[in-house]
Enzyme design. Structure first.
Site, PDB file in Angstrom:
ATOM      1  N   ALA A  97      -5.335  15.078  19.806  1.00 32.36           N
ATOM      2  CA  ALA A  97      -4.691  15.477  21.057  1.00 32.36           C
ATOM      3  C   ALA A  97      -3.628  14.467  21.460  1.00 32.36           C
ATOM      4  O   ALA A  97      -3.346  13.498  20.749  1.00 32.36           O
ATOM      5  CB  ALA A  97      -5.758  15.587  22.157  1.00 32.36           C
ATOM      6  N   ASN A  98      -2.995  14.728  22.606  1.00 31.65           N
ATOM      7  CA  ASN A  98      -2.189  13.741  23.332  1.00 31.65           C
ATOM      8  C   ASN A  98      -1.075  13.096  22.510  1.00 31.65           C
ATOM      9  O   ASN A  98      -0.744  11.941  22.729  1.00 31.65           O
ATOM     10  CB  ASN A  98      -3.090  12.635  23.901  1.00 31.65           C
ATOM     11  CG  ASN A  98      -4.114  13.176  24.858  1.00 31.65           C
ATOM     12  OD1 ASN A  98      -5.003  13.908  24.432  1.00 31.65           O
ATOM     13  ND2 ASN A  98      -4.025  12.838  26.118  1.00 31.65           N
TER      14      ASN A  98
ATOM     15  N   GLY B  46     -12.136  10.653  33.408  1.00 33.96           N
ATOM     16  CA  GLY B  46     -11.420   9.467  32.996  1.00 33.96           C
ATOM     17  C   GLY B  46     -11.279   8.464  34.111  1.00 33.96           C
ATOM     18  O   GLY B  46     -12.068   7.527  34.239  1.00 33.96           O
ATOM     19  N   ARG B  47     -10.258   8.654  34.962  1.00 31.89           N
ATOM     20  CA  ARG B  47      -9.964   7.680  36.014  1.00 31.89           C
ATOM     21  C   ARG B  47     -11.168   7.392  36.907  1.00 31.89           C
ATOM     22  O   ARG B  47     -11.360   6.256  37.353  1.00 31.89           O
ATOM     23  CB  ARG B  47      -8.780   8.176  36.843  1.00 31.89           C
ATOM     24  CG  ARG B  47      -7.442   8.034  36.132  1.00 31.89           C
ATOM     25  CD  ARG B  47      -6.380   8.917  36.751  1.00 31.89           C
ATOM     26  NE  ARG B  47      -6.573  10.322  36.409  1.00 31.89           N
ATOM     27  CZ  ARG B  47      -5.799  11.316  36.825  1.00 31.89           C
ATOM     28  NH1 ARG B  47      -4.778  11.041  37.636  1.00 31.89           N
ATOM     29  NH2 ARG B  47      -6.019  12.551  36.463  1.00 31.89           N
TER      30      ARG B  47
ATOM     31  N   ARG C 269     -11.251  16.162  19.511  1.00 32.57           N
ATOM     32  CA  ARG C 269     -10.543  16.355  20.771  1.00 32.57           C
ATOM     33  C   ARG C 269      -9.189  17.011  20.505  1.00 32.57           C
ATOM     34  O   ARG C 269      -8.438  16.582  19.622  1.00 32.57           O
ATOM     35  CB  ARG C 269     -10.341  15.017  21.495  1.00 32.57           C
ATOM     36  CG  ARG C 269      -9.629  15.147  22.860  1.00 32.57           C
ATOM     37  CD  ARG C 269      -9.580  13.786  23.544  1.00 32.57           C
ATOM     38  NE  ARG C 269      -8.711  13.777  24.712  1.00 32.57           N
ATOM     39  CZ  ARG C 269      -9.129  13.810  25.978  1.00 32.57           C
ATOM     40  NH1 ARG C 269     -10.414  13.890  26.244  1.00 32.57           N
ATOM     41  NH2 ARG C 269      -8.265  13.765  26.973  1.00 32.57           N
TER      42      ARG C 269
ATOM     43  N   TYR D 221      -0.846  12.257  19.241  1.00 35.47           N
ATOM     44  CA  TYR D 221      -1.110  11.384  18.100  1.00 35.47           C
ATOM     45  C   TYR D 221      -1.114  12.186  16.793  1.00 35.47           C
ATOM     46  O   TYR D 221      -0.791  13.369  16.785  1.00 35.47           O
ATOM     47  CB  TYR D 221      -2.380  10.583  18.355  1.00 35.47           C
ATOM     48  CG  TYR D 221      -2.167   9.642  19.520  1.00 35.47           C
ATOM     49  CD1 TYR D 221      -1.468   8.454  19.358  1.00 35.47           C
ATOM     50  CD2 TYR D 221      -2.576   9.991  20.812  1.00 35.47           C
ATOM     51  CE1 TYR D 221      -1.206   7.618  20.433  1.00 35.47           C
ATOM     52  CE2 TYR D 221      -2.310   9.158  21.892  1.00 35.47           C
ATOM     53  CZ  TYR D 221      -1.625   7.977  21.695  1.00 35.47           C
ATOM     54  OH  TYR D 221      -1.349   7.148  22.764  1.00 35.47           O
TER      55      TYR D 221
END
Length: 372
Positions: free
Chosen positions: A180-181, A318-319, A231, A183
Site C-alpha cells: 500500500a501507500n 494509527g494516530r 496491506r 511502496y
C-alpha cells in the site's frame, strides 16, 4: 454479521485468538540507528501498546535494496534480528502480539539515505512526487529510480522471503507485506508507476498483479500462510500515485490469493474508491479495516460502525495509538484521547514517543535503563 464491539475478543481464522479488535496500524517513527537497527527505546514503545489486539510495526526494509529512507529500520542483518528480538520479547512479556511490516521502498529512497549508497530501483523509471526528501543533515531533491530488470524483480521477491524468515527468527508472530501507500508492491499495481511492457506490466490485469502474487506466495512458502498478512490501499494518491480504476486490479489480486489461507487482509478505504464495499466479497478470511488514512483520525464510533456493517472483522488505529498507548483501556473507560505531539513524531529519543501517560500509571518499560 460480525460482533459490533471493538473490545470483543476475536478468534476466527489463523490470526486469533485476540483479546480485542483494536489493531495498532503501522506508523513510521524513525527510531533506528543509521544501519537500520531499532534503538532500545523501540522495545518500550511497542510494549506500552501491547493491549492492542494486534500490533503491526512500522515499515521495515527487507534488504538494503529496498531501504526507503534514513533511520528506517531493517530486517536483513544479525544486528537487526537481535534488535527486533528485544522488541518482540518485550511485547510478549506484556501479553501482546506483534507482526513485522515488510516495506520495500521501490522508487522511494535517496543514495545519501541508503546504507548501500545506491539509487533506488522501481517497476519503471518514474520520479516520486517531486517534493524534497529527507537525507542526513537536511533535504534533497528526489532521484529518478532505474527500471528493475527481471533479475532485480526475482531478487526483490527473494528479499521479502528472506526477511520474513528473519522476522520469525526475531520472535515476531507473523509478517505483514506492505502493498500500500506508494511502496514497491503498490508501484507494480498502479497506473502511473508501472509502465512496463513485459510480463509484470501493462499487458493485462494478470501482468499488473503478477509481482504482488509472487511475493505473497514466496513469503507464504517461507513462513506459512497462516503467519502472513497483506496491506493494500487501492486508489490511495499518496506520493503522486494514480489508479484510475482500481476495482478490476484489486478484485483480480484478491481472487488469486484468497484461497491461500493468509492470516488477514489489511485494507484502507477512501472516498475515491470504496475498497471495503467492493472487495469484501472477494476476501473470505479475516479483514482489518483502516478508515482514517488521509482523513480525520478514526473514532471509537467510526470503528464500531465498520464492524457493525460487516465490512471488516477488526479496525486499525494509527494516530490514536501514538498518544494513547493504552487505547483499548481508554475506549473501555470512555476516557478522552490525548493529542499527538506533532513536533516529536520523528527522532531518536523518548520525547513524543514513550512519554505519553496511561490512564493507570506505571507504563511498561522493557529497557528502563537504556531507553533515553
Amino acid at each position: 454479521m460480525t460482533n459490533t464491539t471493538l473490545l470483543a475478543p476475536y478468534s476466527a481464522g489463523p490470526l486469533g485468538p485476540l483479546p480485542n479488535r483494536v489493531v495498532m496500524a503501522p506508523m513510521t517513527r524513525l527510531r533506528a540507528t543509521a544501519d537500520g537497527t531499532p534503538l532500545p527505546v523501540v522495545a518500550d514503545y511497542y510494549a506500552q501498546r501491547a493491549s492492542a489486539g494486534l500490533i503491526v510495526t512500522e515499515g521495515i526494509w527487507p534488504s538494503s535494496r529496498g531501504q526507503s529512507g534514513w533511520r528506517y529500520p531493517g530486517l536483513e542483518t544479525a544486528a537487526h534480528i537481535e534488535g527486533w528480538r528485544r522488541v518482540t520479547g518485550a511485547v510478549h512479556a506484556a501479553g501482546g502480539r506483534i507482526y513485522a511490516q515488510l516495506m520495500h521502498g521501490g522508487r522511494h529512497g535517496h543514495p545519501l539515505s541508503r546504507v548501500d549508497g545506491d539509487a533506488p530501483a522501481a517497476p519503471s523509471a518514474v520520479l516520486v512526487d517531486p517534493s524534497r526528501v529527507h537525507v542526513p543533515g537536511g533535504k534533497a531533491d528526489p532521484v529518478t529510480p532505474r527500471e528493475m530488470t527481471p533479475d532485480d524483480i526475482r531478487a526483490a521477491v527473494q528479499d521479502f522471503a528472506d526477511a520474513a524468515r528473519n522476522a520469525i527468527e526475531a520472535g515476531f508472530d507473523g509478517v505483514e507485506l506492505h502493498g500500500a501507500n506508494s511502496y514497491l508492491i503498490h508501484q507494480f499495481l498502479a497506473d502511473n508507476t508501472n509502465l512496463r511492457d513485459d510480463a509484470y506490466g501493462r499487458g493485462s490485469v494478470a501482468d499488473r498483479i503478477r509481482f504482488a502474487v509472487e511475493v505473497v506466495r514466496a513469503v507464504a512458502d517461507a513462513i506459512g500462510a497462516e503467519r502472513l498478512g497483506l496491506r493494500l490501499s487501492p486508489g490511495n494518491p499518496q506520493f503522486g500515485m494514480a489508479e484510475a480504476d482500481p476495482g478490476p486490479v484489486y478484485r483480480a489480486l484478491l481472487d488469486e490469493i484468497d484461497g491461500l489461507g493468509l492470516a488477514y487482509l489489511h485494507l484502507t478505504d477512501n472516498d475515491r474508491y470504496p475498497a471495503l464495499a467492493d472487495l469484501r466479497p472477494h476476501w473470505h478470511g479475516t479483514l482489518i479495516a483502516n478508515v482514517g488514512e488521509n482523513g480525520d483520525p478514526t473514532t471509537r464510533e467510526a470503528g464500531e460502525a465498520v464492524l457493525a456493517s460487516g465490512a471488516a472483522d477488526l479496525v486499525s488505529y494509527g494516530r490514536a495509538f501514538i498518544a494513547n498507548p493504552d487505547l483499548p483501556e481508554r475506549f473501555e473507560a470512555g476516557a478522552p484521547l490525548q493529542e499527538v505531539d506533532e513536533t516529536h513524531l520523528y527522532g531518536e529519543g523518548a520525547e513524543g514517543y514513550t512519554d505519553y501517560p496511561a490512564l493507570r500509571q506505571g507504563l511498561v518499560s522493557a529497557q528502563t535503563s537504556t531507553s533515553t
